[in-house]
Write a protein that holds these residues in place. Structure first.
Motif, mmCIF file in Angstrom:
data_model
loop_
_atom_site.group_PDB
_atom_site.id
_atom_site.type_symbol
_atom_site.label_atom_id
_atom_site.label_comp_id
_atom_site.label_asym_id
_atom_site.label_seq_id
_atom_site.Cartn_x
_atom_site.Cartn_y
_atom_site.Cartn_z
ATOM 1 N N LYS A 4 1.858 -23.671 -3.133
ATOM 2 C CA LYS A 4 2.042 -23.968 -4.558
ATOM 3 C C LYS A 4 0.696 -24.070 -5.264
ATOM 4 N N GLN A 5 -0.246 -24.765 -4.634
ATOM 5 C CA GLN A 5 -1.575 -24.923 -5.224
ATOM 6 C C GLN A 5 -2.291 -23.579 -5.341
ATOM 7 N N LEU A 6 -2.187 -22.769 -4.319
ATOM 8 C CA LEU A 6 -2.867 -21.473 -4.336
ATOM 9 C C LEU A 6 -2.251 -20.528 -5.368
ATOM 10 N N LYS A 7 -0.931 -20.574 -5.523
ATOM 11 C CA LYS A 7 -0.292 -19.749 -6.560
ATOM 12 C C LYS A 7 -0.750 -20.193 -7.943
ATOM 13 N N ASN A 8 -0.910 -21.495 -8.132
ATOM 14 C CA ASN A 8 -1.408 -22.007 -9.414
ATOM 15 C C ASN A 8 -2.853 -21.594 -9.663
ATOM 16 N N GLU A 9 -3.576 -21.264 -8.577
ATOM 17 C CA GLU A 9 -4.967 -20.833 -8.699
ATOM 18 C C GLU A 9 -5.097 -19.312 -8.735
ATOM 19 N N GLY A 10 -3.960 -18.626 -8.815
ATOM 20 C CA GLY A 10 -3.993 -17.181 -9.012
ATOM 21 C C GLY A 10 -3.749 -16.326 -7.792
ATOM 22 N N ILE A 11 -3.424 -16.950 -6.649
ATOM 23 C CA ILE A 11 -3.128 -16.165 -5.450
ATOM 24 C C ILE A 11 -1.701 -15.639 -5.547
ATOM 25 N N GLY A 12 -1.530 -14.341 -5.381
ATOM 26 C CA GLY A 12 -0.213 -13.730 -5.513
ATOM 27 C C GLY A 12 0.736 -14.107 -4.386
ATOM 28 N N GLU A 13 2.012 -14.197 -4.700
ATOM 29 C CA GLU A 13 3.011 -14.575 -3.708
ATOM 30 C C GLU A 13 3.104 -13.552 -2.581
ATOM 31 N N GLU A 14 2.914 -12.277 -2.887
ATOM 32 C CA GLU A 14 2.998 -11.248 -1.857
ATOM 33 C C GLU A 14 1.942 -11.450 -0.787
ATOM 34 N N LYS A 15 0.771 -11.940 -1.188
ATOM 35 C CA LYS A 15 -0.282 -12.237 -0.217
ATOM 36 C C LYS A 15 0.119 -13.410 0.667
ATOM 37 N N LEU A 16 0.698 -14.428 0.067
ATOM 38 C CA LEU A 16 1.091 -15.630 0.811
ATOM 39 C C LEU A 16 2.251 -15.346 1.760
ATOM 40 N N LYS A 17 3.085 -14.372 1.424
ATOM 41 C CA LYS A 17 4.210 -14.029 2.293
ATOM 42 C C LYS A 17 3.748 -13.485 3.644
ATOM 43 N N LYS A 18 2.543 -12.970 3.698
ATOM 44 C CA LYS A 18 2.029 -12.389 4.931
ATOM 45 C C LYS A 18 1.452 -13.435 5.885
ATOM 46 N N VAL A 19 1.348 -14.683 5.412
ATOM 47 C CA VAL A 19 0.754 -15.744 6.228
ATOM 48 C C VAL A 19 1.809 -16.318 7.171
ATOM 49 N N TYR A 20 1.465 -16.428 8.438
ATOM 50 C CA TYR A 20 2.347 -17.076 9.407
ATOM 51 C C TYR A 20 2.141 -18.585 9.292
ATOM 52 N N ALA A 21 3.039 -19.223 8.562
ATOM 53 C CA ALA A 21 2.928 -20.657 8.322
ATOM 54 C C ALA A 21 4.299 -21.215 7.969
ATOM 55 N N PRO A 22 4.698 -22.333 8.587
ATOM 56 C CA PRO A 22 4.037 -22.988 9.720
ATOM 57 C C PRO A 22 3.869 -22.029 10.899
ATOM 58 N N ILE A 23 2.786 -22.205 11.605
ATOM 59 C CA ILE A 23 2.386 -21.256 12.625
ATOM 60 C C ILE A 23 3.206 -21.399 13.904
ATOM 61 N N GLY A 24 3.289 -20.320 14.679
ATOM 62 C CA GLY A 24 3.935 -20.344 15.982
ATOM 63 C C GLY A 24 5.440 -20.167 15.917
ATOM 64 N N PHE A 25 6.039 -19.936 17.065
ATOM 65 C CA PHE A 25 7.493 -19.823 17.146
ATOM 66 C C PHE A 25 8.123 -21.205 17.034
ATOM 67 N N PRO A 26 9.260 -21.321 16.356
ATOM 68 C CA PRO A 26 9.922 -22.627 16.177
ATOM 69 C C PRO A 26 10.644 -23.072 17.436
ATOM 70 N N ILE A 27 9.886 -23.653 18.382
ATOM 71 C CA ILE A 27 10.472 -24.079 19.665
ATOM 72 C C ILE A 27 10.387 -25.598 19.833
ATOM 73 N N GLU A 28 10.251 -26.303 18.694
ATOM 74 C CA GLU A 28 10.172 -27.764 18.728
ATOM 75 C C GLU A 28 9.000 -28.246 19.570
ATOM 76 N N SER A 29 7.884 -27.531 19.493
ATOM 77 C CA SER A 29 6.704 -27.920 20.263
ATOM 78 C C SER A 29 6.081 -29.182 19.683
ATOM 79 N N LYS A 30 5.631 -30.067 20.554
ATOM 80 C CA LYS A 30 5.075 -31.354 20.135
ATOM 81 C C LYS A 30 3.635 -31.549 20.616
ATOM 82 N N THR A 31 3.381 -31.268 21.876
ATOM 83 C CA THR A 31 2.061 -31.514 22.450
ATOM 84 C C THR A 31 1.117 -30.365 22.116
ATOM 85 N N PRO A 32 -0.209 -30.597 22.214
ATOM 86 C CA PRO A 32 -1.160 -29.498 21.988
ATOM 87 C C PRO A 32 -0.898 -28.303 22.887
#
Length: 280
Positions: free
Chosen positions: A222-250
């Motif tokens: 939200k902050q980056l879009k308000n600063e002019g970063i396009g949504e299409e660029k943000l769509k390419k970011v893997y975030a939250p990162i990693g596969f959703p496997i309920e990982s907890k430990t490092p």
């Protein structure tokens, strides 16, 4: 003079290995008949066609350089150059006919050097310690970047190939990123995640991921879009990162991230492999 050229060639190979920079080593392995090539001659070729050393000049050398520039040579390959004007048989390599007055046959072995994928981990904390080990064991060339001297050490990251101390606000001044590179953002306490992402989000990278909760990711986007970063660029970011496997430990987090890196490396790009809220 020849020995000096060879010394420079091997010195350059060592430098390239340290930085995991792409290059191709060509060696004349066999000659028959009249040819300007000498068995054992070596030449280092860069992706842009620049060279160190020579395998004899002429059409054979020209063609080898052309192959490196135009082809994606992913594994060692032997090429047989036919300068006789007659067909040749019983060759286990790719045969190339060349119109030449020499009249010989030349075999050249070409080996790609430094084919590991570059992974830059921005932030060297507990999760990064585990990620640098697991990703390195999975074949990535790992560089850890942190602004804290106590975390940017070989003791903390014994499996990383490179360790760099840098201000997070100057990431693009510290490292030169290529289209084939992978970047994971996990700065200490997430204090600099937004600043690093803002520097990198407009770059064309193979993988750009940022660790954090879904709430944090949405807020940063939200902050980056308000600063002019396009949504299409943000769509390419893997975030939250990693596969959703309920990982907890490092360790578990590092496994989930590395699995996602491998999926991208192997061109598995299904939407479920990213938790990016903009893709929902």
């Amino acid at each position: 003079m020849r020995q000096k050229i060879m010394d420079n060639l091997f010195k350059k190979i060592a430098e390239l290995k340290e930085k995991n920079e792409e290059a191709y080593l060509s060696i004349v392995t066999k000659t028959k008949g009249i040819t300007s090539c000498r068995e054992g001659a070596k030449m280092l070729i860069f992706p842009d066609g620049k060279t160190i050393g020579t395998i004899g000049g002429g059409e054979v050398e020209f063609e080898i350089i052309k192959f490196v520039k135009e082809r994606k040579i992913e594994k060692p390959q032997t090429y047989t150059f036919n300068l006789t004007g007659k067909s040749i048989k019983n060759t286990n390599s790719e045969a190339i006919d060349i119109n030449s007055i020499c009249g010989g046959i030349v075999e050249v072995f070409v080996e790609p050097l430094n084919t590991k994928e570059n992974l830059y981990i921005i932030g060297g904390g507990h999760c990064a310690v585990q990620l640098s080990e697991i990703a390195s064991k999975c074949g990535f060339f790992v560089t850890v970047v942190d602004n804290r001297k106590e975390w940017a050490t070989r003791e903390k990251h014994p499996y990383a190939q490179r360790i760099i101390i840098s201000d997070f606000e100057k990431i693009t001044e510290t490292i030169e990123l290529k289209q084939s590179d992978y970047v994971v953002i996990m700065t200490p306490k997430h204090n600099f995640d937004k600043e690093v992402l803002k520097q990198l989000v407009n770059l064309d990278l193979k993988y750009l991921g940022m660790m954090g909760s879904l709430h944090k990711v949405k807020e940063i986007f939200k902050q980056l879009k308000n600063e002019g970063i396009g949504e299409e660029k943000l769509k390419k970011v893997y975030a939250p990162i990693g596969f959703p496997i309920e990982s907890k430990t490092p360790e578990e987090i590092a496994v989930s991230i590395t699995a996602q890196l491998i999926a991208v490396k192997n061109n598995i790009k299904e939407i479920e492999f990213s938790s990016n809220p903009l893709l929902k």
